[in-house]
Design a protein around this motif. Structure first.
Motif, PDB file in Angstrom:
ATOM      1  N   GLU A 187       2.936   5.964  -2.731  1.00 24.09           N
ATOM      2  CA  GLU A 187       4.063   6.816  -3.077  1.00 24.09           C
ATOM      3  C   GLU A 187       4.123   7.005  -4.608  1.00 24.09           C
ATOM      4  O   GLU A 187       4.351   8.112  -5.100  1.00 24.09           O
ATOM      5  N   GLN A 188       3.903   5.901  -5.336  1.00 19.54           N
ATOM      6  CA  GLN A 188       3.959   5.965  -6.814  1.00 19.54           C
ATOM      7  C   GLN A 188       2.763   6.735  -7.380  1.00 19.54           C
ATOM      8  O   GLN A 188       2.916   7.523  -8.310  1.00 19.54           O
ATOM      9  N   GLN A 189       1.585   6.518  -6.842  1.00 18.74           N
ATOM     10  CA  GLN A 189       0.373   7.076  -7.396  1.00 18.74           C
ATOM     11  C   GLN A 189       0.005   8.445  -6.815  1.00 18.74           C
ATOM     12  O   GLN A 189      -0.848   9.128  -7.362  1.00 18.74           O
ATOM     13  N   TYR A 218       0.835  -1.201   0.000  1.00 18.01           N
ATOM     14  CA  TYR A 218       0.000   0.000   0.000  1.00 18.01           C
ATOM     15  C   TYR A 218       0.877   1.261   0.000  1.00 18.01           C
ATOM     16  O   TYR A 218       0.652   2.184  -0.783  1.00 18.01           O
ATOM     17  N   ASP A 219       1.858   1.310   0.891  1.00 17.45           N
ATOM     18  CA  ASP A 219       2.741   2.486   0.985  1.00 17.45           C
ATOM     19  C   ASP A 219       3.498   2.706  -0.319  1.00 17.45           C
ATOM     20  O   ASP A 219       3.664   3.852  -0.767  1.00 17.45           O
ATOM     21  N   LYS A 220       3.944   1.595  -0.966  1.00 20.22           N
ATOM     22  CA  LYS A 220       4.672   1.704  -2.227  1.00 20.22           C
ATOM     23  C   LYS A 220       3.757   2.279  -3.296  1.00 20.22           C
ATOM     24  O   LYS A 220       4.142   3.191  -4.042  1.00 20.22           O
TER      25      LYS A 220
END
Length: 194
Positions: A191-193, A186-188
């Motif tokens: 961060e990307q979106q 979720y955190d990844k």
């Protein structure tokens, strides 16, 4: 990755809290007091510059007035000294007597001219003093407005920061109940979106 429905619901709760944290960060940055303080600070700086210029002018005219008054005193003393010489009878030559009378008349005219200069300088100084007083009052007024806006901004900061602390704790509690690999994903993605 497949996640249990309960974990998905908790993850949605974490997402909602993250959105709330972003909203609070945006609210903190975009408080209307920021623009008000910036505008007032610009006004304050301009007024301070004008005040310094007015104080300089007042100081310059004070020096000019002192110099002009000294010139008047010097001419007055010289005229008094010449009048005493004339009255004492020490000057006996008709030519010297005539010259001394002409010098006394000339000094009287010079004294009148210098006194006019003193009056003109005094008027300019009084005007400069009034300007200094007016600008001092305006600088003080703007400073109090800046202080008021700063106090309101700081109070809003405290309110927002308290809510951020509460939401952050709530997020930590809920995030602690979400499986670590799911939270990491979720955190990844967040961060990307964005």
């Amino acid at each position: 990755m497949n996640a249990a429905p309960a974990d998905q619901i908790r993850l949605l709760d974490v997402q909602a809290l993250d959105v709330r944290l972003q909203q609070l960060a945006h609210k903190r940055k975009s408080l209307p007091e920021h623009a008000e303080i910036e505008s007032l600070t610009k006004d304050h700086t301009q007024l301070r510059d004008l005040l310094v210029a007015a104080q300089t002018e007042e100081s310059d005219t004070a020096r000019e007035q002192t110099k002009a008054e000294q010139d008047v005193d010097q001419v007055r003393r010289r005229a008094t000294r010449d009048q005493q010489r004339l009255d004492s009878g020490a000057v006996t030559s008709p030519k010297d007597l005539e010259n001394l009378q002409r010098e006394i008349a000339s000094l009287a005219k010079r004294q009148g001219d210098l006194e006019d200069v003193v009056l003109e300088v005094m008027e300019r100084r009084e005007s400069a003093q009034e300007r200094v007083a007016e600008l001092t009052e305006r600088v003080s007024s703007v400073q109090s407005k800046i202080d008021d806006a700063t106090a309101r901004r700081d109070a809003a900061f405290e309110e927002i920061d308290a809510e951020v602390a509460t939401v952050t704790k709530e997020r930590e509690v809920i995030a602690g109940s979400v499986p670590a690999d799911l939270l990491k994903l979720y955190d990844k993605l967040r961060e990307q979106q964005g």
